[in-house]
Design a protein around this motif. Sequence first.
Motif, PDB file in Angstrom:
ATOM      1  N   PRO A 100      41.345  53.020  67.673  1.00 38.52           N
ATOM      2  CA  PRO A 100      42.211  53.059  68.840  1.00 38.52           C
ATOM      3  C   PRO A 100      43.527  52.346  68.526  1.00 38.52           C
ATOM      4  CG  PRO A 100      40.507  51.426  69.127  1.00 38.52           C
ATOM      5  CD  PRO A 100      40.237  52.090  67.821  1.00 38.52           C
ATOM      6  N   SER A 101      44.612  52.745  69.217  1.00 37.87           N
ATOM      7  CA  SER A 101      45.887  52.083  68.909  1.00 37.87           C
ATOM      8  C   SER A 101      46.143  50.882  69.813  1.00 37.87           C
ATOM      9  CB  SER A 101      47.037  53.089  69.002  1.00 37.87           C
ATOM     10  OG  SER A 101      47.092  53.599  70.299  1.00 37.87           O
ATOM     11  N   VAL A 102      45.637  50.908  71.028  1.00 37.04           N
ATOM     12  CA  VAL A 102      45.826  49.757  71.917  1.00 37.04           C
ATOM     13  C   VAL A 102      44.451  49.187  72.280  1.00 37.04           C
ATOM     14  CG1 VAL A 102      46.754  48.936  74.099  1.00 37.04           C
ATOM     15  CG2 VAL A 102      47.888  50.810  72.882  1.00 37.04           C
ATOM     16  N   VAL A 103      44.242  47.909  71.968  1.00 46.89           N
ATOM     17  CA  VAL A 103      42.959  47.271  72.228  1.00 46.89           C
ATOM     18  C   VAL A 103      43.177  46.092  73.159  1.00 46.89           C
ATOM     19  CG1 VAL A 103      40.969  46.129  71.195  1.00 46.89           C
ATOM     20  CG2 VAL A 103      42.147  47.923  69.934  1.00 46.89           C
ATOM     21  N   ALA A 122      45.183  51.096  77.628  1.00 51.09           N
ATOM     22  CA  ALA A 122      44.180  50.629  76.660  1.00 51.09           C
ATOM     23  C   ALA A 122      43.271  51.773  76.230  1.00 51.09           C
ATOM     24  CB  ALA A 122      43.352  49.520  77.293  1.00 51.09           C
ATOM     25  N   GLU A 123      43.049  51.837  74.936  1.00 46.57           N
ATOM     26  CA  GLU A 123      42.111  52.842  74.428  1.00 46.57           C
ATOM     27  C   GLU A 123      40.758  52.212  74.122  1.00 46.57           C
ATOM     28  OE1 GLU A 123      43.748  55.184  71.282  1.00 46.57           O
ATOM     29  OE2 GLU A 123      45.669  55.284  72.315  1.00 46.57           O
ATOM     30  N   ALA A 124      40.773  50.912  73.870  1.00 46.31           N
ATOM     31  CA  ALA A 124      39.496  50.227  73.640  1.00 46.31           C
ATOM     32  C   ALA A 124      39.530  48.918  74.401  1.00 46.31           C
ATOM     33  CB  ALA A 124      39.269  49.975  72.163  1.00 46.31           C
ATOM     34  N   LEU A 125      38.376  48.546  74.941  1.00 43.40           N
ATOM     35  CA  LEU A 125      38.279  47.296  75.680  1.00 43.40           C
ATOM     36  C   LEU A 125      37.131  46.498  75.082  1.00 43.40           C
ATOM     37  CD1 LEU A 125      38.949  45.480  78.108  1.00 43.40           C
ATOM     38  CD2 LEU A 125      37.402  46.876  79.457  1.00 43.40           C
ATOM     39  N   VAL A 126      37.442  45.269  74.655  1.00 39.85           N
ATOM     40  CA  VAL A 126      36.402  44.408  74.092  1.00 39.85           C
ATOM     41  C   VAL A 126      36.175  43.286  75.080  1.00 39.85           C
ATOM     42  CG1 VAL A 126      35.682  43.079  72.083  1.00 39.85           C
ATOM     43  CG2 VAL A 126      37.280  44.967  71.803  1.00 39.85           C
ATOM     44  N   HIS A 127      35.003  43.287  75.721  1.00 38.09           N
ATOM     45  CA  HIS A 127      34.752  42.307  76.777  1.00 38.09           C
ATOM     46  C   HIS A 127      33.931  41.155  76.196  1.00 38.09           C
ATOM     47  CE1 HIS A 127      34.166  40.478  80.553  1.00 38.09           C
ATOM     48  NE2 HIS A 127      32.907  40.831  80.696  1.00 38.09           N
ATOM     49  N   LEU A 128      34.624  40.034  75.941  1.00 38.44           N
ATOM     50  CA  LEU A 128      33.955  38.886  75.334  1.00 38.44           C
ATOM     51  C   LEU A 128      33.927  37.687  76.274  1.00 38.44           C
ATOM     52  CD1 LEU A 128      35.564  39.119  71.812  1.00 38.44           C
ATOM     53  CD2 LEU A 128      33.315  39.892  72.479  1.00 38.44           C
ATOM     54  N   GLY A 150      38.769  52.906  85.699  1.00 35.62           N
ATOM     55  CA  GLY A 150      39.994  53.536  86.157  1.00 35.62           C
ATOM     56  C   GLY A 150      41.038  53.723  85.063  1.00 35.62           C
ATOM     57  N   ALA A 151      40.741  53.340  83.828  1.00 32.20           N
ATOM     58  CA  ALA A 151      41.730  53.474  82.755  1.00 32.20           C
ATOM     59  C   ALA A 151      41.558  54.840  82.104  1.00 32.20           C
ATOM     60  CB  ALA A 151      41.536  52.358  81.731  1.00 32.20           C
ATOM     61  N   PRO A 152      42.541  55.734  82.290  1.00 35.05           N
ATOM     62  CA  PRO A 152      42.333  57.121  81.857  1.00 35.05           C
ATOM     63  C   PRO A 152      42.227  57.279  80.343  1.00 35.05           C
ATOM     64  CG  PRO A 152      44.583  56.789  82.645  1.00 35.05           C
ATOM     65  CD  PRO A 152      43.840  55.533  82.950  1.00 35.05           C
ATOM     66  N   LYS A 153      42.934  56.410  79.587  1.00 36.31           N
ATOM     67  CA  LYS A 153      42.969  56.635  78.144  1.00 36.31           C
ATOM     68  C   LYS A 153      41.791  55.984  77.413  1.00 36.31           C
ATOM     69  CE  LYS A 153      47.803  57.241  76.967  1.00 36.31           C
ATOM     70  NZ  LYS A 153      48.926  56.504  76.353  1.00 36.31           N
ATOM     71  N   LEU A 154      40.986  55.252  78.141  1.00 36.04           N
ATOM     72  CA  LEU A 154      39.946  54.454  77.482  1.00 36.04           C
ATOM     73  C   LEU A 154      38.919  55.351  76.785  1.00 36.04           C
ATOM     74  CD1 LEU A 154      39.157  51.349  77.460  1.00 36.04           C
ATOM     75  CD2 LEU A 154      37.305  52.055  78.956  1.00 36.04           C
ATOM     76  N   ARG A 155      38.601  55.033  75.514  1.00 33.96           N
ATOM     77  CA  ARG A 155      37.508  55.771  74.876  1.00 33.96           C
ATOM     78  C   ARG A 155      36.471  54.859  74.243  1.00 33.96           C
ATOM     79  NH1 ARG A 155      39.415  56.837  69.676  1.00 33.96           N
ATOM     80  NH2 ARG A 155      41.599  56.275  69.475  1.00 33.96           N
ATOM     81  N   PRO A 211      30.693  58.883  81.041  1.00 34.40           N
ATOM     82  CA  PRO A 211      29.846  59.173  79.875  1.00 34.40           C
ATOM     83  C   PRO A 211      30.649  59.460  78.612  1.00 34.40           C
ATOM     84  CG  PRO A 211      29.768  60.968  81.465  1.00 34.40           C
ATOM     85  CD  PRO A 211      30.525  59.875  82.116  1.00 34.40           C
ATOM     86  N   GLU A 212      31.944  59.824  78.762  1.00 33.07           N
ATOM     87  CA  GLU A 212      32.710  60.181  77.551  1.00 33.07           C
ATOM     88  C   GLU A 212      33.210  58.932  76.819  1.00 33.07           C
ATOM     89  OE1 GLU A 212      33.886  60.179  80.509  1.00 33.07           O
ATOM     90  OE2 GLU A 212      35.957  59.489  80.472  1.00 33.07           O
ATOM     91  N   VAL A 213      33.125  57.753  77.459  1.00 28.54           N
ATOM     92  CA  VAL A 213      33.534  56.513  76.792  1.00 28.54           C
ATOM     93  C   VAL A 213      32.359  55.997  75.954  1.00 28.54           C
ATOM     94  CG1 VAL A 213      34.266  54.117  77.145  1.00 28.54           C
ATOM     95  CG2 VAL A 213      35.137  55.928  78.625  1.00 28.54           C
TER      96      VAL A 213
END
Lengths: 337, 361
Positions: free
Chosen positions: B6-9, B73-79, B112-117, B171-173
């Motif tokens: 992903p380009s934006v994390v 955001a294309e990726a979300l890392v929840h720490l 709600g983030a459309p670009k998230l994968r 489900p697509e994420v």
Amino acid sequence: MSQDEYRDMLPGHADFRLPEPSPPKKLNGRRPIPEKPAPEPVVEEPAVASAEPAPTGLDLWDRRVADGLAFLRRRLAGAYEVDEFGFDPELTAAVLHPMLRVLYRDWFRTEVFGIENVPAESGGLVVGNHSGTVALDALMLTVALHDNHPSRRHLRLLGADLVFRVPGMSELARAAGATVACNPDAERLMTNNQLVGVFPEGFKGIGKKFSERYKLQRFGRGGFVSAALRTGTPIIPVAIVGAEEIYPILADLKPLARLLGVPYFPVTPTFPWLGPLGLIPLPSKWLIQFCPPIPTAHLTEYADDPLVVYNLADQVRETIQASLHELLQKRPDPFAR
Amino acid sequence: MVTSSPSVVVVTGVSRYLGARVAARLAADPRIDRVVGLDPHDPPARLLGLLDGVERIRADARAATEAIADLGAEALVHLAVTSVPDAEHGGRSGMKEQNVIGTMQVLAAAQGAPKLRKLVVRSSTAAYGASFRDPAVFTEDTEPRAVPRGPFARDILDIEGYVRGFRRRRPEVAATVLRFAPMISSSAETSLTRYFAQPVVPTVLGRDARLQFVHVDDALEVLHRSVTENHPGTFNVAGSGVLMLSQAVRRAGRVAVPLPESGLSTAASLARYLGVEQIGLDQIDLFVHGRVVDTSRLIREFGFTPRSTATAFEEFIQAHAAGSSLTADRLAAAEHAILDGIRRVRAAAEGDPAHPAKSRA
């Protein structure tokens, strides 16, 4: 359809036969002609290495002291390995087995038959009859397997969760290689080519009265069979004679048992009358018979079929009951040498 | 499905050690253009150096909702998941606020983030609970037998519940849940490393738990790979092998003091009221029941094997040699001294005809 007809239709049933009853051989009691007793299995003392020239007295003691100190140092430094179930082979070999061996060899004079039926390397499910008020038979079976089997195999027992609730006992059981009786653990051990020991009678077996000795109790739902079927592990029935007489249960004080939260409260000829002295087991003569393995590799797809599972459990039960009768004929007097 | 990086994390929880290290590592990866760190708190000075290449946004979970969508955001890392209450950040209620409410809001924002994968969530092996009927080794499919009594374990169950809901709705994420064993390393500070660093270590009488650890660097590697590669699913992350608690205490050269469990539990609840969180119900449950997980799914899917529990713990011992009393060297020296002493006494007895050497010295 009769039960026999139904059984013949079951897959794999044609391959399985009850073991031929061998001609009864008297091992104790009155003998018409003096005969040579069966040779006792020679148990090698693991502590003394005999490879070097015979050591003099000083050398021997010196080595024993050095070995003992090295063992203590390893224990105190934590320099030993434990497997994922908590099994500690070093502690078992150095402390637990020697203590049990005193009971096994000198107190119960155990004799073992059919050890060749236990696989040399692959996994196996050893299913035995359970008796004796406390589960001494499981411990003796462990020693019997380790000392008599050519590859010194460890039996990994499956214990009731009550064992693992009690502080102290739980950790001792884990160190000796036991784990909680549940299908995930049994299957994991069997896929790792371990020998798993299980007593499907459970508390019904060890808590039964002396008048019901050597009568197998119900085998539960046969969970042990489905675990074996799922992994394709052979089932080795084993009959243990002798444990019934160590603490003969004359009565079971149920209200007291309920109060203490245990499955039964036994009254034996010595317990609780003699206090701690009543905890000494009576010195009965023990015989252990390993029966030919029942293959299950061709039945893996039937692991969830309750009828196949139940019938296989019944086969195992009948095999054990038949071998028990056979062993009892060999041993007319429970307390003879 | 796109498998490239992903380009934006967006990384949450960058004010803490793990979050800061992950964000720094992602920022250093040339395949990722932009790394944004979200945290309601400012990172302490020692972590600030790590966060040079990371854009930091100081926002609580509610404000993050807009931020995550706005950033594309294309990726979300929840720490931002805390295992021990921190008195500075509101104690247990603050911890629950962050773990449960925070996760809820972050996942709502992610939905709600459309670009998230990609979604990566930090979980813990505490998700398996603690019961006497538990199997010895947990696989990812094992369900907890009862709701655990430890606050952290309860939070973890809630968090995983929210992730399950998120998976149903998006489900697509590719959602990755990583159940980490307790982390350990030479420099990381966690409640468990503080526990083993004490000279005298309280344990539970009659219980010897089977423990597993994961080295922080291996945890970072797995987190990094789950962002840059595609590994949906739930994975146990732990070092292979097992250390018994008593064995770990001995290897660390510490002295164990076994205390009865009921007393420890009472002390833990008392300590909670007093605000001292040295040892909590989570730790007591761990020390009574032990916790061992199966990592074959992780190794198969990620193609990466974390270093073993024993190796990770050894590295920790090396860095915390101070405070140890019964070290392996001292024990070996004592062994030699005793053996030599016995030999000398025996040699003297042999030489003296008045005392023939017949018994053990």
